[in-house]
Design a protein around this motif. Structure first.
Motif, short mmCIF file in Angstrom:
data_model
loop_
_atom_site.label_atom_id
_atom_site.label_comp_id
_atom_site.label_asym_id
_atom_site.label_seq_id
_atom_site.Cartn_x
_atom_site.Cartn_y
_atom_site.Cartn_z
N LEU A 126 0.84 -1.20 0.00
CA LEU A 126 0.00 0.00 0.00
C LEU A 126 0.87 1.25 0.00
O LEU A 126 0.60 2.22 -0.70
N TYR A 129 2.16 1.79 -3.39
CA TYR A 129 1.18 2.43 -4.25
C TYR A 129 1.08 3.92 -3.95
O TYR A 129 0.99 4.76 -4.84
N PHE A 163 -2.16 7.26 -14.58
CA PHE A 163 -3.17 7.20 -13.51
C PHE A 163 -4.10 6.02 -13.75
O PHE A 163 -4.41 5.27 -12.81
N ALA A 164 -4.53 5.84 -14.97
CA ALA A 164 -5.41 4.71 -15.27
C ALA A 164 -4.69 3.40 -14.97
O ALA A 164 -5.25 2.50 -14.34
N LEU A 167 -4.49 2.78 -11.22
CA LEU A 167 -5.75 2.37 -10.59
C LEU A 167 -6.03 0.91 -10.86
O LEU A 167 -6.51 0.19 -9.98
N ILE A 168 -5.70 0.46 -12.07
CA ILE A 168 -5.90 -0.96 -12.36
C ILE A 168 -4.99 -1.79 -11.46
O ILE A 168 -5.38 -2.82 -10.92
N LEU A 170 -4.11 -0.95 -8.58
CA LEU A 170 -4.68 -0.90 -7.24
C LEU A 170 -5.67 -2.04 -7.03
O LEU A 170 -5.69 -2.66 -5.97
N VAL A 171 -6.47 -2.31 -8.05
CA VAL A 171 -7.41 -3.43 -7.93
C VAL A 171 -6.64 -4.73 -7.71
O VAL A 171 -6.98 -5.54 -6.85
N ILE A 174 -5.32 -4.89 -4.18
CA ILE A 174 -6.35 -5.23 -3.21
C ILE A 174 -6.68 -6.72 -3.27
O ILE A 174 -6.84 -7.38 -2.25
N TYR A 175 -6.72 -7.24 -4.48
CA TYR A 175 -7.04 -8.66 -4.62
C TYR A 175 -5.98 -9.51 -3.93
O TYR A 175 -6.30 -10.42 -3.16
N TYR A 177 -4.01 -8.62 -1.62
CA TYR A 177 -4.09 -8.34 -0.18
C TYR A 177 -5.02 -9.32 0.51
O TYR A 177 -4.70 -9.88 1.56
N PHE A 178 -6.16 -9.56 -0.08
CA PHE A 178 -7.09 -10.50 0.54
C PHE A 178 -6.57 -11.93 0.45
O PHE A 178 -6.72 -12.72 1.36
N TRP A 201 -4.63 -14.02 -14.86
CA TRP A 201 -5.26 -12.71 -15.16
C TRP A 201 -4.77 -11.62 -14.25
O TRP A 201 -4.71 -10.44 -14.61
N LEU A 205 -3.31 -7.12 -14.42
CA LEU A 205 -3.71 -5.97 -13.60
C LEU A 205 -2.47 -5.21 -13.15
O LEU A 205 -2.43 -3.98 -13.17
#
Lengths: 486, 457
Positions: A126, A129, A163-164, A167-168, A170-171, A174-175, A177-178, A201, A205
């Motif tokens: 994080l 990022y 930036f785009a 953000l991708i 970032l997804v 997060i994935y 991370y879980f 896949w 990202l």
């Protein structure tokens, strides 16, 4: 301690500069701050290099289990050293450039250095990022305020692209991370073994963001415009260091975390890299604008670095790290020359220049050395890195196309010799025209910074061992995680 | 409970103050004091220090979620008053009444954020809506303001009708207004119940201006006096979202799988329409109206997620979005020209204004170091955790990238373009409050837990 200082010194220096109204003192403070950063970086390399000195792990957002964890490993040392060396060089080489509201210019430059250091030091995804985005903001303002004629559109394109991509990413972060049991810790991520289908896949990202940053064909379209329109000092930051963010991130956050994905998509990415290298080299040959030429040459070189990472072996990775440093130094050298010529003669068109070698022999000699390093002549730093990368690509065990990859990449080296030597010829040799007749020798600060670069080129070219030793452990560790899948 | 009682009393007080007090400054300060008092008593209740207990027979429930949001709403209103109370005076002659209406809206928000039966939900929403119809039309001599007011009133009452219809159907199916029981009744297929829930969903989507029920928003936001647009687009909108989240958690959450596709459709449409249309606006005020639709799309992830991150996220989002938008509107009110070009060269004339405006815009775009980043971040966290529809998350972040386009246009105008953006008179106090506001945005962007920790008192 060292890691925190590397971020805090430029950050505080930058904030301080906003309050300094005097142009001259702003320049000096900026230079002084950047030298202080360099000193800290060298200190971390030599004296205070125990893990306790280099790492810092503080509570940050406990609800998310994210920590302010910064640290230096071998690769971090190398790239932080590059960042630390670059800024004083840039400041000295562009010393005579005059900027409106100069204090803000230098303030933003230092803030971007703080952001870059953060990217290279973060051990928490994080936090990584966070800095990844933050490094972009000062550069955006720098280019948009002090850039060329079409600066607003060009810089904005650059911004939206990255930036785009971020953000991708970032997804993806997060994935993972879980999947990693709600942890952002780098080592937890390394030990995470996702199944191949997910990695398949998830890879894109993360890689999209890195590919845009590097840039890899076909994500590169922002780059020549942004380089051309930015003030040259900022272009040096962009191409010398910021581009390395992408390469660095692939090595640190992608390959060891998603080894299966890296393996699966290796050939696809290699194909993109090779296409980009050929494409950029051919365009570079046709360029008349000095800045655009160097920009395209940069795409070609970064493509090779990315290719070597995906070879997934020691030689390739070490070569990439070596080359990250070398290319950073070399390209800054080329930009310094471009800046000198532009400020002196008011043009960047190769067709309008010529015969400068008679008027300015010192610059010519230094540029030739830098250019030769850029095309990887033996004895220069470029040779060491590129040779190792080629070796890596050739002997790669993860792809069946190693020989073809190497052959195509080899053609690009030849092409790079074509455009680089062509550039030298057009600028320095031939007949001088009305514009270049009035040429005068280059000022001392520029020559001094170029000399430093030339010294670096030779030292690392002749005796690269310390650098290779520095990155050895990192490479071994990363390969250990990557090998588990193969 | 404190919040409801005090806001109602203070609203009445403000109404009569217009008769007895003739000095505008006194009325203004009275309102500021009232909102500060509201904030204090609400915080006292949140910290279990002072609680006026009234037996509400379970129709309202005061939990930390609702009360924390009330605190955010009151704090935001306080800042809003400090920044824009003078501009309220410029709207018309009925200064005290405008302020009274705002207090009534706050009362409605307090009810809506703590409802436990559908009856209270309806009451809360209506108490919020009716004063807003009046405020929208408060610029009586302006045709656009009147048009906006009428439009808002007609569309609003229509959606209220739909809501009532939905509540009636649900009552018919379950025999109760209780929201808690709603979830338990949902076993098996019950057409009447489903129809009721669908109508309720539609009317709530209308209130928070989610696509395809958003058509009133741009016209109303554009037509209303800018000070009241600021209030409507921030505090009211966030309040309605909190209400929506409460309702959704209780009524729809347990059978979320059935509703996910509907919600996903609403999110995708809202994000798409909001962001794409905002790109084409010439006026910053109208751009902000569409931006509020786009931001609503992100807030919808709180419904979609249905986990602890969603609740934390919507609180953070409400705070981040309200604070930043209030700041942007406060600056917009001071501009002489509401178009993007009106901002040209503002950085030279008013460096501080341009700087804080940049921070607010970056926050709305979701750049790290600002509160907006963690707001969006928590929403994505909630969505990814739920494990469904990853394509929607990717679509959302691409829309967020589009949003950078129109937010950055303002920054470009302020910093990179030549011109002389004209501003009205600005007091040092105004600048100070704006500075504090920007500081808050950055503070939350570094340590979001400062706010979220209060959820677990």
């Amino acid at each position: 301690m060292i890691a925190v200082l590397l971020i805090m010194i430029p950050l505080l220096g930058g904030l301080l500069l906003f309050t300094v109204k005097n142009e001259g003192s702003a320049k000096s403070i900026a230079l002084f701050t950047s030298i202080a950063v360099l000193a800290v970086s060298l200190l971390g390399l030599t004296v205070m290099n125990s893990p306790a000195d280099l790492n810092c792990d503080l509570r940050w957002i406990s609800a998310l289990n994210s920590r302010f964890h910064v640290g230096l490993d071998g690769m971090g040392q190398l790239i932080c050293l590059l960042t630390a060396i670059s800024f004083p060089l840039i400041f000295v080489a562009t010393w005579s450039n005059v900027y409106k509201n100069g204090n803000r210019f230098y303030a933003l430059m230092l803030l971007s250095q703080a952001g870059l250091m953060g990217v290279f030091l973060a051990m928490d995804a994080l936090l990584f990022y966070f800095f990844w985005e933050l490094a972009l903001i000062p550069v955006y303002f720098l280019s948009s305020i002090w850039g060329g004629e079409k600066r607003i559109a060009a810089t904005f394109k650059f911004f939206v692209y990255t930036f785009a991509g971020s953000l991708i990413m970032l997804v993806g972060i997060i994935y993972i991370y879980f999947q990693a049991g709600q942890s952002f810790d780098m080592h937890a991520w390394y030990n995470l073994k996702l199944d191949a289908g997910t990695q398949n896949w998830l890879f894109w990202l993360l890689f999209t963001a890195f590919a845009i940053k590097m840039p890899i064909w076909p994500f590169h379209t922002w780059q020549p415009d942004a380089y051309e329109q930015s003030p040259t000092a900022v272009t040096m930051v962009l191409s010398g260091i910021m581009v390395k963010m992408g390469v660095f991130a692939v090595i640190r956050w992608l390959a060891p975390v998603l080894p299966d994905g890296t393996y699966l998509w290796g050939d696809t990415v290699s194909l993109l890299c090779l296409t980009g290298m050929i494409y950029a080299s051919l365009i570079a040959i046709k360029q008349d604008d000095l800045k655009r030429l160097i920009a395209y040459s940069s795409i070609a070189h970064v493509g090779l670095m990315c290719l070597a990472i995906f070879a997934s072996n020691k030689s390739g990775l070490q070569g990439t790290m070596m080359q990250m440093f070398s290319h950073g130094v070399n390209i800054i050298g080329l930009w310094i020359v471009a800046n000198t010529i532009e400020t002196k003669y008011g043009t960047r068109k190769l067709s309008e220049l010529g015969g400068l070698a008679q008027k300015d022999p010192a610059l010519a000699i230094l540029l030739v050395i830098v250019a030769l390093a850029n095309i990887a002549l033996p004895l220069t730093n470029g040779f060491v890195g590129e040779f190792m990368m080629f070796n890596g690509v050739f002997s790669s065990s993860v792809t069946r196309y190693g020989v073809i990859d190497m052959a195509v990449a080899g053609i690009c080296i030849i092409l790079s010799a074509v455009y680089t030597l062509n550039m030298i010829k057009k600028i320095f040799y031939g007949d001088s025209n009305t514009l270049t007749k009035s040429g005068t020798p280059t000022s001392f600060p520029v020559l001094a910074s170029l000399s430093v670069i030339v010294v670096l080129i030779f030292i690392t070219g002749v005796y690269p061992k310390p650098m290779l030793q520095l990155t050895n452990d990192t490479v071994d560790a990363i390969l250990r995680y990557m090998k588990t899948s193969i | 409970m404190n919040a409801i009682i005090f806001s109602a009393i203070w609203g009445v007080l403000m109404m009569f103050s217009g008769i007895f007090i003739k000095t505008k400054a006194v009325i203004r300060n009275l309102a500021i004091a009232g909102v500060a008092l509201l904030l204090v008593v609400n915080l006292a209740e949140l910290n279990h220090l002072l609680n006026l207990h009234i037996n509400v027979r379970g129709m309202l429930v005061f939990d930390s979620f609702g009360m924390l949001f009330n605190s955010i709403a009151f704090a935001a209103t306080l800042i809003y008053f400090l920044l824009s109370a003078r501009d309220i005076e410029d709207v018309g002659v009925n200064q005290a009444e405008y302020l009274a209406l705002i207090f009534f809206v706050l009362c409605g928000i307090s009810i809506a954020s703590s409802f436990n039966t559908l009856l209270m939900l309806f009451l809360g929403i209506e108490i919020i809506s009716i004063p807003l119809y009046i405020l929208t039309g408060s610029d009586k001599k302006n045709l656009k303001s009147n048009e906006a007011s009428l439009k808002y009133f007609l569309m609003g009452s229509f959606s209220t009708g739909i809501m009532l219809m939905g509540i009636a159907l649900i009552y018919g199916a379950t025999g109760s207004f209780a929201v808690v029981n709603l979830a338990k009744q949902l076993d098996g297929f019950a057409p009447v119940m489903m129809a009721g829930l669908l109508l309720l969903l539609v009317s709530m989507s209308f209130k928070v201006s989610a696509a395809p029920f958003h058509f009133w928003t741009p016209d109303v936001y554009d037509g209303a006096p800018t000070v009241f647009t600021s209030f409507m687009a921030t505090i009211v909108k966030a309040g309605l979202f909190i209400t929506f989240v409460r309702l959704f958690d209780a009524a729809y959450g347990p059978s979320l799988a059935q509703w996910r596709l509907t919600i996903a459709f609403i999110i995708a449409a809202t994000l798409f329409i909001g962001n794409i249309t905002a790109v084409f606006q010439r006026s910053v005020k109208r751009m902000l109206a569409y931006s509020s639709i786009a931001q609503a799309g992100f807030m919808f992830f709180a419904l979609f997620g249905y986990n602890e991150y969603a609740k934390e996220g919507i609180i953070l989002y409400a705070a981040a979005y309200s604070l930043a938008t209030i700041g942007i509107f406060a600056i917009l009110i001071k501009m002489k020209d509401y178009t993007f070009d009106g901002y040209n060269g503002l950085a030279k004339q008013q460096p501080l204004l341009a700087f804080v405006n940049t921070i607010f815009l970056l926050s709305l775009a979701g750049i790290p170091l600002t509160a907006g980043f963690f707001a969006k971040y928590y929403m994505l966290l909630a969505a990814v955790k739920s494990g469904a529809y990853l394509w929607l998350v990717i679509f959302a972040v691409l829309c967020a990238a589009v949003s950078a386009y129109y937010y950055f246009r303002v920054i470009q105008a302020m910093y990179f373009k030549e011109g002389n953006g004209q501003v009205k008179e600005i007091s040092p106090g105004f600048k100070l409050v704006l500075g504090i506001l920007a500081g808050l945005v950055i503070l939350l962007g570094l340590f979001p837990q400062l706010l979220l920790v209060h959820l677990y008192f």
